[in-house]
Design an enzyme around this catalytic site. Structure first.
Site, mmCIF file in Angstrom:
data_model
loop_
_atom_site.group_PDB
_atom_site.id
_atom_site.type_symbol
_atom_site.label_atom_id
_atom_site.label_comp_id
_atom_site.label_asym_id
_atom_site.label_seq_id
_atom_site.Cartn_x
_atom_site.Cartn_y
_atom_site.Cartn_z
ATOM 1 N N SER A 193 -16.352 -0.291 -57.361
ATOM 2 C CA SER A 193 -15.978 0.852 -58.182
ATOM 3 C C SER A 193 -14.793 0.502 -59.096
ATOM 4 O O SER A 193 -14.906 -0.402 -59.923
ATOM 5 C CB SER A 193 -15.695 2.059 -57.287
ATOM 6 O OG SER A 193 -15.655 3.245 -58.031
ATOM 7 N N ASP A 283 -26.052 7.149 -58.574
ATOM 8 C CA ASP A 283 -24.633 6.943 -58.849
ATOM 9 C C ASP A 283 -24.360 7.194 -60.325
ATOM 10 O O ASP A 283 -25.038 6.615 -61.183
ATOM 11 C CB ASP A 283 -24.243 5.506 -58.479
ATOM 12 C CG ASP A 283 -22.759 5.206 -58.622
ATOM 13 O OD1 ASP A 283 -22.003 6.058 -59.132
ATOM 14 O OD2 ASP A 283 -22.354 4.106 -58.223
ATOM 15 N N HIS A 313 -23.111 5.971 -54.372
ATOM 16 C CA HIS A 313 -21.827 5.312 -54.560
ATOM 17 C C HIS A 313 -21.102 5.208 -53.218
ATOM 18 O O HIS A 313 -21.246 6.050 -52.347
ATOM 19 C CB HIS A 313 -20.983 6.129 -55.547
ATOM 20 C CG HIS A 313 -19.791 5.418 -56.066
ATOM 21 N ND1 HIS A 313 -19.854 4.517 -57.109
ATOM 22 C CD2 HIS A 313 -18.481 5.466 -55.693
ATOM 23 C CE1 HIS A 313 -18.643 4.048 -57.356
ATOM 24 N NE2 HIS A 313 -17.803 4.597 -56.505
#
Length: 348
Positions: A193, A283, A313
């Site tokens: 991320s 996501d 995610h």
């Protein structure tokens, strides 16, 4: 008033969660309900079940104050605190005045092994070395590498470009001190991320370049909304509102087109290291990650793109629940091991 789940100790809540995941698949399907399908994909039962149970907490990933959001991710870490069977030794590392580190060394690993410099996720605002402790232990134990987890400065106390600067500082430290860390010449970067964003920045800007990059659902463009941001705006863990909250705390709009904030916008990617980039199908960040992989390929960079189309995610942090989460992490870990042991470039 405290949430109901906050009255339950995290260890007990985690035990309950694992017990539910251990139920027979037909029972889990009855609990989760009908399959969820979107954009030609079907959400994994494991992911659907986790999302259903997480609704009991009525807590979003972001929102509120940074302190409240940080407390939430710390609680989640305690709930998912399982570690790999292979023992992993740790020691704290002082990287720089404002940058901390933790070195993970799996039992039996020889001196001179490859080293992964890892940047945790959390939208540049939440998360820390502790929140991603089990992720780094898993990578170290199963990829047979040392892992240096980096505690970079967080926004809004330290806004852009502080995190990116710290990421470069940590990588340079790792290269210069590889022998003292027990590592050899091969040094990779990785992250999930926001940490994938920082790893990508290092891959573009560092000299010497890393030998490999492990990018797990990276955020690589803060300047543009893509289709997946709207398709999965709500209901799949990371939301559109979360991303807005993170971006607004981290980087002002007028600077989001800079490559240190949005590495997808860098002009030349030809020097980027060989890469394994994995996205999650459900996501908001899916499309920008896959566009980054396409740009790497067009620049002549060896890149393996993998969409785990049935996952959400943050699946890396959920590996301890087993099932599809652990399968996806095992694949990423195998790619890291192959990329680092199959002939990394020599450093001058």
């Amino acid at each position: 008033m405290a949430q109901l789940t906050e009255m339950v100790p995290p260890a007990a809540a985690g035990a309950l969660l694992r017990a539910v995941f251990a139920l027979p698949r037909p029972v889990k399907r009855l609990i989760a309900g009908a399959p969820v399908r979107r954009d030609g994909q079907e959400l994994a039962l494991d992911a659907q079940l986790l999302l259903l149970m997480s609704k009991l907490d009525h807590r979003s990933l972001a929102g509120g104050t940074p302190e409240e959001a940080r407390a939430g991710i710390a609680r989640a870490k305690e709930m998912l605190g399982r570690v790999p069977d292979r023992p992993v030794r740790t020691r704290e590392v002082a990287i720089a005045d404002a940058v901390t580190g933790r070195l993970y060394t799996p039992k039996g690993l020889a001196e001179g092994s490859p080293l992964l410099v890892y940047y945790h996720g959390g939208g540049w605002v939440i998360g820390d070395i502790d929140s991603h402790d089990t992720v780094c232990r898993y990578l170290a134990a199963h990829a047979d590498v040392r892992v240096l987890s980096v505690g970079y400065r967080l926004a809004p106390e330290h806004p852009y470009p502080a995190a990116a600067e710290d990421a470069l500082t940590a990588y340079e430290y790792a290269v210069e001190n590889a022998a003292d860390l027990g590592a050899g010449e091969a040094v990779a970067v990785g992250g999930d991320s926001a940490g994938g964003n920082l790893a990508a920045v290092v891959g573009i800007m560092a000299d010497p370049a890393p030998d490999f990059a492990l990018l797990i659902y990276p955020a690589v463009d803060l300047s543009t909304r893509r289709r997946s941001r709207d398709l999965f705006a709500e209901g799949f863990y990371l939301t559109d509102d979360d991303m807005t909250w993170f971006s607004d705390h981290y980087c002002p709009p007028e600077r989001r087109g800079e490559p240190m904030a949005s590495p997808l916008l860098a002009g030349d990617l030809s020097g980027f290291p060989p890469t394994y980039l994995v996205t999650a199908g459900f996501d908001p960040l899916r499309d920008e990650g896959e566009e980054f992989a396409k740009r790497l390929e067009e620049a002549g960079v060896p890149v393996a793109l993998r969409r785990q189309e049935d996952l959400i995610h943050a699946f890396a942090n959920m590996w301890s629940l087993g099932g599809r989460f652990q399968e996806a992490m095992s694949e990423a870990t195998g790619a890291l091991r192959t990329g680092l042991y199959a002939g990394p470039r020599r450093r001058s």
